[in-house]
Design an enzyme around this catalytic site. Structure first.
Site, mmCIF file in Angstrom:
data_model
loop_
_atom_site.group_PDB
_atom_site.id
_atom_site.type_symbol
_atom_site.label_atom_id
_atom_site.label_comp_id
_atom_site.label_asym_id
_atom_site.label_seq_id
_atom_site.Cartn_x
_atom_site.Cartn_y
_atom_site.Cartn_z
ATOM 1 N N GLU A 48 52.637 48.195 38.747
ATOM 2 C CA GLU A 48 51.528 47.315 39.152
ATOM 3 C C GLU A 48 52.221 45.857 39.553
ATOM 4 O OE1 GLU A 48 47.769 46.432 36.926
ATOM 5 O OE2 GLU A 48 47.843 44.477 38.132
ATOM 6 N N ARG A 52 51.266 37.493 42.331
ATOM 7 C CA ARG A 52 50.905 36.085 41.943
ATOM 8 C C ARG A 52 52.189 35.311 41.930
ATOM 9 N NH1 ARG A 52 49.389 37.848 35.577
ATOM 10 N NH2 ARG A 52 47.473 39.324 36.105
ATOM 11 N N THR A 75 46.467 41.948 41.030
ATOM 12 C CA THR A 75 45.863 40.804 41.355
ATOM 13 C C THR A 75 45.447 40.736 42.718
ATOM 14 O OG1 THR A 75 47.696 39.900 39.866
ATOM 15 C CG2 THR A 75 45.943 38.376 40.760
ATOM 16 N N LYS A 135 39.250 49.199 35.747
ATOM 17 C CA LYS A 135 40.224 48.324 34.962
ATOM 18 C C LYS A 135 39.202 47.698 33.835
ATOM 19 C CE LYS A 135 43.424 44.290 35.391
ATOM 20 N NZ LYS A 135 44.556 44.095 35.682
HETATM 21 C C1 3PG Z 1 47.289 40.591 33.435
HETATM 22 O O1 3PG Z 1 46.529 40.647 34.487
HETATM 23 O O2 3PG Z 1 48.495 39.862 33.349
HETATM 24 C C2 3PG Z 1 47.376 41.856 32.692
HETATM 25 O O3 3PG Z 1 46.372 42.169 32.162
HETATM 26 C C3 3PG Z 1 48.763 42.094 31.598
HETATM 27 O O4 3PG Z 1 48.227 41.094 30.456
HETATM 28 P P1 3PG Z 1 49.204 41.062 29.473
HETATM 29 O O5 3PG Z 1 50.505 40.269 29.731
HETATM 30 O O6 3PG Z 1 48.433 40.579 28.236
HETATM 31 O O7 3PG Z 1 50.110 42.508 29.406
#
Ligand code: 3PG
Length: 216
Positions: A48, A52, A75, A135
């Site tokens: 994934e 960002r 995202t 999710k």
């Molecule tokens: C995110 O959106 O950053 C993910 O959920 C990952 O979260 P994490 O950094 O706690 O694994």
């Protein structure tokens, strides 16, 4: 045109193929291929790439060329994100939540989507639309394993991919839940290791997941 049911089936298959879905924040397009190769080599090929960073779409395009990698965009917040992700070559989209327009765009684009929900009402709205693979974000702040266990009572037909606060210490608890298909986490691709080009160390982090879970 992809129906929500088809989308959910596709996401269930993708999620069921791995215990952990690496959540990636990649700043440099040059890191894309070696990072994807490192994670594929470690047995975590479903990736994934979060939208960002300015590099994210280029990273998706490059990773999609890596043999064995199944690359999605994370995202994804709106229809424009979904369109850009599809155009870059993303095989699926992940969203921290869900909006009508974002879901509609994914349907139009034939892009399987994993929408986010944490409350019963959020899950019910998505179920009503045909999404039963969701999710669960942000997993730990939203109640973690206990919350997922509670949601399984009234909503046994929903399967979740929890993300947010998952780590090597708690991943097995999450994955032991009958309503959890896989979990997402960023710890397998630390920024410092990418910058250092420590690809073997990233492969080792991915292998450690399988070792800890006994999934080879
Ligand atoms: C995110 O959106 O950053 C993910 O959920 C990952 O979260 P994490 O950094 O706690 O694994």
């Amino acid at each position: 045109m992809m129906t929500p049911l088809q989308s959910s089936r596709a996401m269930r298959d993708i999620c069921a193929s791995v215990p952990i879905l690496p959540v990636l924040v990649v700043q440099d397009p040059a890191h894309a291929a070696p990072l994807a190769q490192a994670l594929v080599a470690g047995g975590l090929p479903v990736l994934e790439v979060t939208l960002r960073t300015p590099a994210a779409l280029e990273v998706i395009a490059r990773m999609a060329q890596v043999p064995g990698a199944v690359v999605g965009a994370g995202t994804v917040l709106n229809a424009a994100d979904a369109e850009a992700a599809k155009q870059a070559g993303a095989a699926f989209a992940v969203s921290p939540g869900a909006t009508e327009r974002m879901l509609g765009a994914c349907e139009q684009l034939d892009l399987p989507v994993l929408p986010g929900a944490v409350t019963a009402s959020e899950a019910m709205v998505l179920l009503e639309r045909g999404h039963d693979m969701l999710k669960f974000f942000p997993a730990e702040p939203a109640g973690g394993v206990a919350a997922l266990r509670a949601l399984a009572g009234p909503l046994p037909q929903v399967t979740f991919c929890p993300t947010g606060g998952i780590n090597p210490a708690n991943m097995a608890d999450y994955l032991a839940q009958p309503n959890v298909a896989c979990a997402g986490g960023s710890w397998v691709a630390p920024h410092e290791m990418m910058v250092a080009g420590a690809w073997d160390e990233i492969t080792a982090l991915a292998r450690a997941v399988h070792h800890a879970l006994g999934t080879s």
